[in-house]
Motif scaffolding. Structure first.
Motif, mmCIF file in Angstrom:
data_model
loop_
_atom_site.group_PDB
_atom_site.id
_atom_site.type_symbol
_atom_site.label_atom_id
_atom_site.label_comp_id
_atom_site.label_asym_id
_atom_site.label_seq_id
_atom_site.Cartn_x
_atom_site.Cartn_y
_atom_site.Cartn_z
ATOM 1 N N GLY A 22 39.946 37.741 46.953
ATOM 2 C CA GLY A 22 38.620 38.363 46.910
ATOM 3 C C GLY A 22 38.651 39.822 46.524
ATOM 4 O O GLY A 22 37.618 40.459 46.389
ATOM 5 N N ARG A 23 39.853 40.399 46.348
ATOM 6 C CA ARG A 23 39.937 41.800 45.934
ATOM 7 C C ARG A 23 41.118 42.004 44.989
ATOM 8 O O ARG A 23 42.050 41.198 44.986
ATOM 9 C CB ARG A 23 40.019 42.719 47.151
ATOM 10 C CG ARG A 23 41.114 42.351 48.123
ATOM 11 C CD ARG A 23 40.893 42.984 49.460
ATOM 12 N NE ARG A 23 41.153 44.419 49.424
ATOM 13 C CZ ARG A 23 41.157 45.180 50.516
ATOM 14 N NH1 ARG A 23 40.881 44.673 51.692
ATOM 15 N NH2 ARG A 23 41.414 46.453 50.425
ATOM 16 N N PHE A 54 38.480 48.434 43.319
ATOM 17 C CA PHE A 54 37.530 47.905 42.330
ATOM 18 C C PHE A 54 37.420 48.851 41.144
ATOM 19 O O PHE A 54 37.210 48.437 40.015
ATOM 20 C CB PHE A 54 36.151 47.674 42.960
ATOM 21 C CG PHE A 54 36.135 46.492 43.873
ATOM 22 C CD1 PHE A 54 35.889 45.225 43.375
ATOM 23 C CD2 PHE A 54 36.406 46.635 45.213
ATOM 24 C CE1 PHE A 54 35.898 44.118 44.203
ATOM 25 C CE2 PHE A 54 36.422 45.533 46.058
ATOM 26 C CZ PHE A 54 36.167 44.275 45.553
ATOM 27 N N GLU A 55 37.545 50.178 41.443
ATOM 28 C CA GLU A 55 37.466 51.148 40.352
ATOM 29 C C GLU A 55 38.641 50.957 39.389
ATOM 30 O O GLU A 55 38.492 51.070 38.177
ATOM 31 C CB GLU A 55 37.491 52.584 40.915
ATOM 32 C CG GLU A 55 37.402 53.643 39.837
ATOM 33 C CD GLU A 55 37.336 55.071 40.376
ATOM 34 O OE1 GLU A 55 37.362 55.244 41.612
ATOM 35 O OE2 GLU A 55 37.258 56.007 39.568
ATOM 36 N N ARG A 56 39.820 50.651 39.946
ATOM 37 C CA ARG A 56 41.029 50.591 39.100
ATOM 38 C C ARG A 56 41.256 49.209 38.520
ATOM 39 O O ARG A 56 41.836 49.067 37.457
ATOM 40 C CB ARG A 56 42.241 51.015 39.942
ATOM 41 C CG ARG A 56 42.176 52.481 40.272
ATOM 42 C CD ARG A 56 43.174 52.909 41.320
ATOM 43 N NE ARG A 56 42.972 54.314 41.638
ATOM 44 C CZ ARG A 56 43.439 54.930 42.704
ATOM 45 N NH1 ARG A 56 44.146 54.255 43.583
ATOM 46 N NH2 ARG A 56 43.198 56.198 42.901
ATOM 47 N N GLY A 57 40.851 48.166 39.226
ATOM 48 C CA GLY A 57 41.088 46.809 38.737
ATOM 49 C C GLY A 57 39.772 46.104 38.481
ATOM 50 O O GLY A 57 38.695 46.632 38.746
ATOM 51 N N GLY A 58 39.858 44.900 37.935
ATOM 52 C CA GLY A 58 38.653 44.082 37.775
ATOM 53 C C GLY A 58 37.601 44.696 36.875
ATOM 54 O O GLY A 58 36.419 44.457 37.050
ATOM 55 N N VAL A 110 45.693 40.078 37.812
ATOM 56 C CA VAL A 110 44.750 40.719 38.743
ATOM 57 C C VAL A 110 43.570 39.771 39.002
ATOM 58 O O VAL A 110 43.119 39.625 40.141
ATOM 59 C CB VAL A 110 44.275 42.095 38.210
ATOM 60 C CG1 VAL A 110 43.154 42.649 39.067
ATOM 61 C CG2 VAL A 110 45.431 43.072 38.182
ATOM 62 N N ILE A 111 43.112 39.104 37.948
ATOM 63 C CA ILE A 111 42.009 38.149 38.137
ATOM 64 C C ILE A 111 42.451 37.046 39.111
ATOM 65 O O ILE A 111 41.708 36.649 40.009
ATOM 66 C CB ILE A 111 41.567 37.538 36.783
ATOM 67 C CG1 ILE A 111 40.946 38.616 35.893
ATOM 68 C CG2 ILE A 111 40.554 36.413 37.001
ATOM 69 C CD1 ILE A 111 40.666 38.168 34.460
ATOM 70 N N ALA A 112 43.695 36.596 38.957
ATOM 71 C CA ALA A 112 44.203 35.556 39.859
ATOM 72 C C ALA A 112 44.243 36.072 41.299
ATOM 73 O O ALA A 112 43.924 35.338 42.246
ATOM 74 C CB ALA A 112 45.589 35.103 39.405
ATOM 75 N N ASP A 113 44.600 37.349 41.483
ATOM 76 C CA ASP A 113 44.592 37.936 42.833
ATOM 77 C C ASP A 113 43.178 37.952 43.403
ATOM 78 O O ASP A 113 42.968 37.721 44.588
ATOM 79 C CB ASP A 113 45.110 39.389 42.803
ATOM 80 C CG ASP A 113 46.620 39.442 42.688
ATOM 81 O OD1 ASP A 113 47.257 38.378 42.843
ATOM 82 O OD2 ASP A 113 47.151 40.541 42.425
#
Ligand SMILES: Cc1cc2nc3c(=O)[nH]c(=O)nc-3n(C[C@H](O)[C@H](O)[C@H](O)COP(=O)(O)OP(=O)(O)OC[C@H]3O[C@@H](n4cnc5c(N)ncnc54)[C@H](O)[C@@H]3O)c2cc1C
Length: 395
Positions: free
Chosen positions: A307-308, A245-249, A299-302
């Motif tokens: 869910g992550r 979560f720190e690196r993506g999203g 990444v949003i699609a992932d």
């Protein structure tokens, strides 16, 4: 994922724009524009989070049951883009984007009920206690020790590079609870009240002259055992989950788009876009930024599918760091010798110190210096490449 916006998405964008026009004060915009690093001025960040909280928009990505918006990932993305383009101050991510999801994913019901509302309302401010003087990339070698003592642990050791520890009342922390087995197997994830006796916070001043980083010392700090998130010695699972979560999203693309727009405006005002070499460098950054925005959509699609964020978050973090550093380097070129004056007071929100040179250049050098750390903080570029080699390319 469809990138084209539907009529509903346009309507949502207009709703966000109207909200920003009404609620984002000029003082807060200024704090956003003067941000030089991964966090904004603490007071401005808090004030903006409270505005969002009153609107019910503090946590766009959280599920509705925990006080989130229930927005689709595309709506979250639109919101992030509009906020970045309007120069909002950065809402400090350690609570909402880091420990919040970790508590949702691995905390017990009492922890969720106690901490999540306080993260949303900005009543609690969190810092991240992972790195130590001898443990950064090789985080599993960490030595800060938690020894059981009745209902508590006694914690001794030190954490370093702790962003915002001087403003935080809580820390999520990795501690060693066992030396058996692999190093990763003896680590626990614990929540610490920063007012606990035995904690000392020492400032580390950045190259740009800002106080954002700290070293934190623990001497016989008593922390209730019930503050563990997940099982004892299973903290590595929680830590890795949180790092995704720190690196993506985190809407990197939107912030970079805002930075690129600012750079373009600086260049335009100085007639630099008419010069071929400068225009080429600006266009090159534009291309890399657009590629990054597409990665972000992946990444949003992932996140929608699983869910992550998944390991692609490492790719995103790496690209964000290099593109941001490219933007900041070119901005220094653009303002030329006006980058040289060291005027920290002139770039404080609300300052009445007259900047040397044009006001749009006042934070350029500080940003360039602070953003050198982007390829280190949150895991270095080399570590992101290692993760991709292993988890994405299967090497
Ligand atoms: C601005 C900033 C804010 C930060 N905020 C926080 C925070 O709030 N909380 C927190 O816990 N930490 C924080 N950190 C710490 C950050 O996570 C570490 O600095 C980072 O993980 C690197 O660790 P290190 O500094 O010990 O460098 P090292 O791990 O010693 O690395 C030194 C160099 O060796 C390279 N290297 C190391 N191992 C490998 C390998 N296996 N393969 C290839 N190259 C390798 C690295 O890429 C780097 O270039 C922050 C750092 C910065 C700069």
């Amino acid at each position: 994922m469809h990138l084209e916006s539907s009529a509903e998405n346009y309507a949502f964008r207009d709703q966000v724009r109207a909200f920003l026009a009404e609620n984002l004060s000029e003082e807060l915009r200024e704090a956003g524009r003067l941000t030089t690093s991964i966090i904004s001025d603490h007071d401005a960040s808090q004030a903006w989070q409270k505005v969002l909280y009153r609107q019910g928009w503090a946590a766009p990505s959280w599920p509705r049951e925990h006080g989130g918006t229930g927005w689709t990932p595309m709506q979250q993305h639109i919101f992030a883009v509009e906020c970045a383009l309007a120069d909002v101050p950065i809402v400090t991510p350690t609570g909402l984007a880091m420990v919040g999801p970790a508590i949702m994913g691995h905390g017990n019901d009492e922890q969720k009920a106690h901490y999540l509302p306080r993260i949303l309302s900005a009543e609690d401010n969190w810092c991240q206690g992972y790195s130590e003087p001898g443990s950064g990339s090789d985080l599993a070698s960490l030595q800060t020790r938690a020894v059981p003592d009745g209902e508590d642990y006694l914690i001794n050791g030190s954490k370093i590079w702790t962003t915002n520890a001087h403003n935080a009342n809580r820390m999520f922390c990795l501690v060693r609870t066992s030396n058996e087995g692999k190093p990763q197997e003896g680590i626990s994830f614990i929540l610490i009240d920063m007012a606990s006796p035995g904690i000392r916070v020492e400032p580390i001043i950045t190259l740009a002259g800002n106080h954002e980083l700290n070293q934190v010392f623990f001497e016989d700090v008593r922390v209730p055992r019930e503050n563990l998130v997940g099982a004892e010695n299973d903290g590595w699972t929680v830590a890795k989950y949180l790092l995704e979560f720190e690196r993506g999203g985190r809407a990197w693309g939107a912030r970079l788009r805002g930075a690129h727009n600012r750079l373009s405006a600086i260049a335009e005002a100085r007639g630099l876009t008419a010069r071929a070499a400068f225009a080429r460098a600006l266009a090159d950054l534009e291309v890399r930024l657009t590629a990054m925005e597409y990665t972000e959509h992946r990444v949003i699609a992932d996140i929608v599918a699983s869910g992550r964020p998944g390991p692609a978050s490492s790719l995103l973090k790496l690209q964000a760091a290099t593109v941001m550093q490219g933007i900041d380097e070119l901005a220094v070129d653009a303002v030329a010798y006006y980058a040289a004056p060291h005027q920290p007071a002139a770039r404080q929100p609300g300052s009445n110190v007259e900047p040397i040179g044009e006001p749009d250049g006042v934070a350029v050098m500080a940003r360039y210096l602070d953003q050198r750390a982007r390829s280190i903080a949150g895991g270095t570029n080399e570590i992101q490449r290692n993760i991709m080699a292993k988890l994405v390319l299967g090497m």
